[in-house]
Every structure is written in structure tokens, then in C-alpha cells.
Write a protein that holds these residues in place. Structure first.
Motif, mmCIF file in Angstrom:
data_model
loop_
_atom_site.group_PDB
_atom_site.id
_atom_site.type_symbol
_atom_site.label_atom_id
_atom_site.label_comp_id
_atom_site.label_asym_id
_atom_site.label_seq_id
_atom_site.Cartn_x
_atom_site.Cartn_y
_atom_site.Cartn_z
ATOM 1 N N SER A 94 0.878 -1.333 0.046
ATOM 2 C CA SER A 94 -0.284 -0.068 0.056
ATOM 3 C C SER A 94 0.940 1.207 0.055
ATOM 4 O O SER A 94 2.121 1.256 0.480
ATOM 5 C CB SER A 94 -0.888 0.207 1.217
ATOM 6 O OG SER A 94 -1.748 -0.975 1.252
ATOM 7 N N SER A 95 0.244 2.256 -0.853
ATOM 8 C CA SER A 95 1.234 3.510 -0.761
ATOM 9 C C SER A 95 0.219 4.665 -0.706
ATOM 10 O O SER A 95 -1.025 4.433 -0.918
ATOM 11 C CB SER A 95 1.814 3.492 -1.926
ATOM 12 O OG SER A 95 2.849 4.665 -2.184
ATOM 13 N N ARG A 96 0.601 5.978 -0.337
ATOM 14 C CA ARG A 96 -0.118 7.172 -0.157
ATOM 15 C C ARG A 96 0.334 8.073 -1.292
ATOM 16 O O ARG A 96 1.662 8.217 -1.532
ATOM 17 C CB ARG A 96 0.180 7.810 1.155
ATOM 18 C CG ARG A 96 -0.890 9.123 1.192
ATOM 19 C CD ARG A 96 -0.536 9.710 2.650
ATOM 20 N NE ARG A 96 -0.449 9.155 3.654
ATOM 21 C CZ ARG A 96 -1.627 8.835 4.431
ATOM 22 N NH1 ARG A 96 -2.588 9.605 4.339
ATOM 23 N NH2 ARG A 96 -1.472 8.165 5.664
ATOM 24 N N GLU B 71 -8.555 0.385 -4.301
ATOM 25 C CA GLU B 71 -8.588 1.481 -3.332
ATOM 26 C C GLU B 71 -9.507 1.025 -2.167
ATOM 27 O O GLU B 71 -10.449 0.444 -2.490
ATOM 28 C CB GLU B 71 -9.409 2.683 -4.042
ATOM 29 C CG GLU B 71 -9.576 3.814 -3.156
ATOM 30 C CD GLU B 71 -10.219 5.177 -3.603
ATOM 31 O OE1 GLU B 71 -11.072 5.490 -3.314
ATOM 32 O OE2 GLU B 71 -9.569 5.486 -4.754
ATOM 33 N N THR C 105 -3.563 0.319 -2.949
ATOM 34 C CA THR C 105 -2.908 -0.948 -2.713
ATOM 35 C C THR C 105 -2.681 -1.623 -3.827
ATOM 36 O O THR C 105 -3.420 -1.445 -4.977
ATOM 37 C CB THR C 105 -3.761 -2.029 -1.995
ATOM 38 O OG1 THR C 105 -4.073 -1.409 -0.620
ATOM 39 C CG2 THR C 105 -3.116 -3.265 -1.652
ATOM 40 N N ARG D 43 6.441 2.536 0.415
ATOM 41 C CA ARG D 43 5.284 1.935 0.945
ATOM 42 C C ARG D 43 4.975 2.147 2.276
ATOM 43 O O ARG D 43 5.644 2.552 3.198
ATOM 44 C CB ARG D 43 5.547 0.393 0.714
ATOM 45 C CG ARG D 43 6.354 -0.086 1.493
ATOM 46 C CD ARG D 43 6.573 -1.565 0.793
ATOM 47 N NE ARG D 43 7.617 -2.314 1.896
ATOM 48 C CZ ARG D 43 8.918 -2.317 1.396
ATOM 49 N NH1 ARG D 43 9.448 -1.467 0.382
ATOM 50 N NH2 ARG D 43 9.885 -2.829 2.187
ATOM 51 N N LEU D 44 3.852 2.152 2.662
ATOM 52 C CA LEU D 44 3.259 1.940 3.945
ATOM 53 C C LEU D 44 3.831 0.953 4.678
ATOM 54 O O LEU D 44 3.751 -0.318 3.991
ATOM 55 C CB LEU D 44 1.981 2.098 3.908
ATOM 56 C CG LEU D 44 1.262 3.597 3.513
ATOM 57 C CD1 LEU D 44 -0.292 3.620 3.233
ATOM 58 C CD2 LEU D 44 1.592 4.840 3.924
ATOM 59 N N LEU E 136 -3.127 -1.860 3.379
ATOM 60 C CA LEU E 136 -4.553 -1.397 3.652
ATOM 61 C C LEU E 136 -5.591 -2.339 3.236
ATOM 62 O O LEU E 136 -5.460 -3.238 2.233
ATOM 63 C CB LEU E 136 -4.780 -0.111 3.201
ATOM 64 C CG LEU E 136 -3.864 0.998 3.549
ATOM 65 C CD1 LEU E 136 -3.956 2.246 2.975
ATOM 66 C CD2 LEU E 136 -3.912 1.357 5.121
ATOM 67 N N LYS F 113 -4.781 6.794 -0.557
ATOM 68 C CA LYS F 113 -3.961 5.354 -0.227
ATOM 69 C C LYS F 113 -4.639 4.521 -1.517
ATOM 70 O O LYS F 113 -5.722 4.358 -1.482
ATOM 71 C CB LYS F 113 -4.374 5.041 0.935
ATOM 72 C CG LYS F 113 -3.630 5.907 2.015
ATOM 73 C CD LYS F 113 -4.204 5.314 3.569
ATOM 74 C CE LYS F 113 -3.499 6.335 4.537
ATOM 75 N NZ LYS F 113 -4.134 6.057 5.959
#
Length: 78
Positions: free
Chosen positions: A16-18, A39, A25, A73-74, A78, A23
Motif C-alpha cells: 500500500s502507498s499514499r 482503493e 493498494t 510503501r506504507l 490497507l 491511499k
């Protein structure tokens, strides 16, 4: 459907990334150079699900963009 159901296990990056749109995935198949972008959403009952935004083969600079997103990436998926 093949990638979303995680039928392939090797050379797949799921992260996942912002970004500026919120956000997202990503399911990235490194062998096929194919990406699925989802999403995360929550319905009225506070249940989580994914909305399929797009899926496509990577060409040219797109591969570099996905690799850069992976670097940022987070910590959580998510």
C-alpha cells in the motif's frame, strides 16, 4: 481475478502507498510486468473492502514509477 485471488505466489509484490489521490493498494507481478491497483473503502456498516481502480501492463517509465511507490510503501497493508 487471477492476481486478486492470489493464485500466483512467486515474484508478486503486494503493498500500500499514499499519493496525491489517497491511499492505494498495489498487486505487482514482476514476471508479467502487470499491476492491479485497488482503493480501500469502508461501507456504512464499517466493513472494509477494495474497489478495483485499474489493471494494466507496465511499459516504459511505468515500471520505475511502481518501484518508486514500493520504496515509499506504507508499513501496513490497507
Amino acid at each position: 481475478k487471477f492476481h486478486i485471488e492470489e493464485k500466483k505466489q512467486n515474484n508478486i509484490l503486494i503493498f500500500s502507498s499514499r499519493d496525491k489521490n489517497g491511499k492505494r493498494t498495489y498487486i505487482y507481478d514482476k514476471d508479467e510486468m502487470y499491476v492491479v491497483i485497488l482503493e480501500p473503502k469502508t461501507n456504512a456498516n464499517n466493513e472494509s473492502y477494495y474497489y478495483l481502480l485499474t489493471a494494466y501492463y507496465l511499459r516504459g517509465g511505468d515500471k520505475k514509477k511502481i518501484k518508486n511507490k514500493y520504496k515509499r510503501r506504507l508499513q501496513e497493508l490497507l
